[in-house]
Enzyme design. Structure first.
Site, PDB file in Angstrom:
ATOM      1  N   CYS A 133       0.842  -1.205   0.000  1.00 15.53           N
ATOM      2  CA  CYS A 133       0.000   0.000   0.000  1.00 15.53           C
ATOM      3  C   CYS A 133       0.875   1.252   0.000  1.00 15.53           C
ATOM      4  CB  CYS A 133      -0.920  -0.031   1.227  1.00 15.53           C
ATOM      5  SG  CYS A 133      -1.800   1.518   1.487  1.00 15.53           S
ATOM      6  N   CYS A 136      -0.094   4.098   2.347  1.00 16.02           N
ATOM      7  CA  CYS A 136       0.157   3.828   3.770  1.00 16.02           C
ATOM      8  C   CYS A 136       1.655   3.927   4.085  1.00 16.02           C
ATOM      9  CB  CYS A 136      -0.296   2.421   4.161  1.00 16.02           C
ATOM     10  SG  CYS A 136      -1.888   1.922   3.507  1.00 16.02           S
ATOM     11  N   ASP A 137       2.502   3.376   3.232  1.00 16.11           N
ATOM     12  CA  ASP A 137       3.914   3.203   3.585  1.00 16.11           C
ATOM     13  C   ASP A 137       4.901   3.964   2.697  1.00 16.11           C
ATOM     14  OD1 ASP A 137       3.156   1.380   5.603  1.00 16.11           O
ATOM     15  OD2 ASP A 137       2.942  -0.202   4.128  1.00 16.11           O
TER      16      ASP A 137
END
Ligand code: NDP
Length: 304
Positions: A133, A136-137
């Site tokens: 993701c 997200c990261d």
């Protein structure tokens, strides 16, 4: 806890089903699952959801859907399904936290999860160099070199997002023909810091304590080389979240919940919506459409 309708999953399919069923004055609960809001919460801007001229952030879109459902007294339960059975006309659900929920009808909208490569060292580096993701990261990789593995629209979206912060993004595809739509390819591959390497398979994640690269096999020449990168993002499709249905409902070879007439499963009173039964369209708008259909089918069933 006893409800007229239990919705399993809280992405656009589940939330839309809940809005329709709640507005019909049924008692409705949504079992949110381990990623409340579903995969849409992990995307960036959604540019093709009708009604939002300048696009809308995925997280905001699905949060609004939840708020809209709550206006109709829908109860959102922050837990995941572990088991489902049917006793006469009543569905009995046990959650991972051990809660027992009964319902007259169930709408399965449990979505899908990112597919993994299943190669050695993947688990070792999972979330520590290997991710699924970008939103997200991605921020871990500011000014670093990254590889995205894929070839479909998701890989383009991830690559485009990462290219804004990374020094360089390699898009690694296993064939030379990309599956992504032409518009997404054009928008992404034209970026200066994006390089597409075709015809390669990642066979190993390389590094000691920290990921330092990927071993890639050239599928045309069989030659193996190591590409130095600081992080890798997988965008190689999804698998339906149907483990809890294996002994309960008919599934396809790929694990999708099988339906007839768009939303009817083989279990009377149980309906399906979104990615869990749709391996083809997989859009927020089509999932919402299936959610609407599933709620209307459940209403018809309950009114019988
Ligand atoms: P897709 O199934 O479309 O693409 C998956 C890609 O991963 C393919 O290129 C496939 O390669 C590759 N792949 C699969 N398994 C492996 C593996 N083991 N090793 C290496 N590569 C692998 O999935 P997406 O998630 O990209 O998209 C799903 C759906 O969602 C599509 O309908 C897409 O259009 C849609 N979508 C739309 C967006 C938008 O409109 N904004 C954004 C994102 C997704 P191969 O081609 O060789 O099989």
């Amino acid at each position: 806890m006893f409800y007229d309708i239990l919705v399993v999953g809280s992405g656009p399919a589940g939330c839309t089903a809940a809005i329709y069923a709640g507005r019909d004055s049924f008692s409705v609960a949504v079992l949110e699952g381990n990623l409340p809001g579903g995969l849409l919460t992990t995307t960036t801007v959604i540019e093709n959801f009708p009604g939002f001229v300048d696009g809308i952030n995925g997280f905001e879109l699905v949060s609004n859907m939840k708020k809209q459902a709550m206006k109709y007294n829908v109860n959102f339960i922050n837990d995941s399904i572990a088991n489902i059975s049917k006793n006469n006309e009543t569905f009995e659900i046990t959650t991972l936290a051990g809660q027992k929920i009964s319902a007259k009808s169930v709408i399965i909208a449990s979505g899908s999860s990112p597919r993994k490569l299943n190669i050695p060292t993947e688990e070792k580096f999972w979330s520590k160099g290997v991710h699924s993701c970008a939103t997200c990261d991605g921020f871990f990789y500011k000014n670093k070199e990254i590889a995205v593995i894929g070839g479909g629209d998701s890989s383009m979206e991830e690559t485009h997002f990462l290219a804004k912060m990374a020094k360089k993004v390699y898009l690694l595809s296993r064939s030379d023909k990309l599956k992504a739509t032409a518009a997404m390819q054009e928008k992404t591959l034209s970026l200066e810091n994006v390089e597409h390497i075709a015809n390669v398979s990642v066979v190993e994640f390389v590094g000691e304590d920290k990921l330092t690269g990927v071993k890639i096999l050239n599928n045309a020449t069989n030659e193996e080389t190591v590409l130095n990168v600081d992080g890798v993002f997988l965008a190689i499709g999804h698998i339906p979240n149907t483990d809890f249905l294996k002994d309960f409902a008919d599934l396809s070879e790929l694990g999708n919940l099988l339906v007839t007439n768009n939303v009817y499963t083989n279990v009377e009173g149980m309906f399906s919506a979104g990615d869990v039964s749709d391996p083809i369209y997989r859009q927020a708008i089509s999932s919402a459409g299936f959610g609407c259909m599933a709620a209307m089918a459940a209403r018809k069933y309950l009114q019988k």
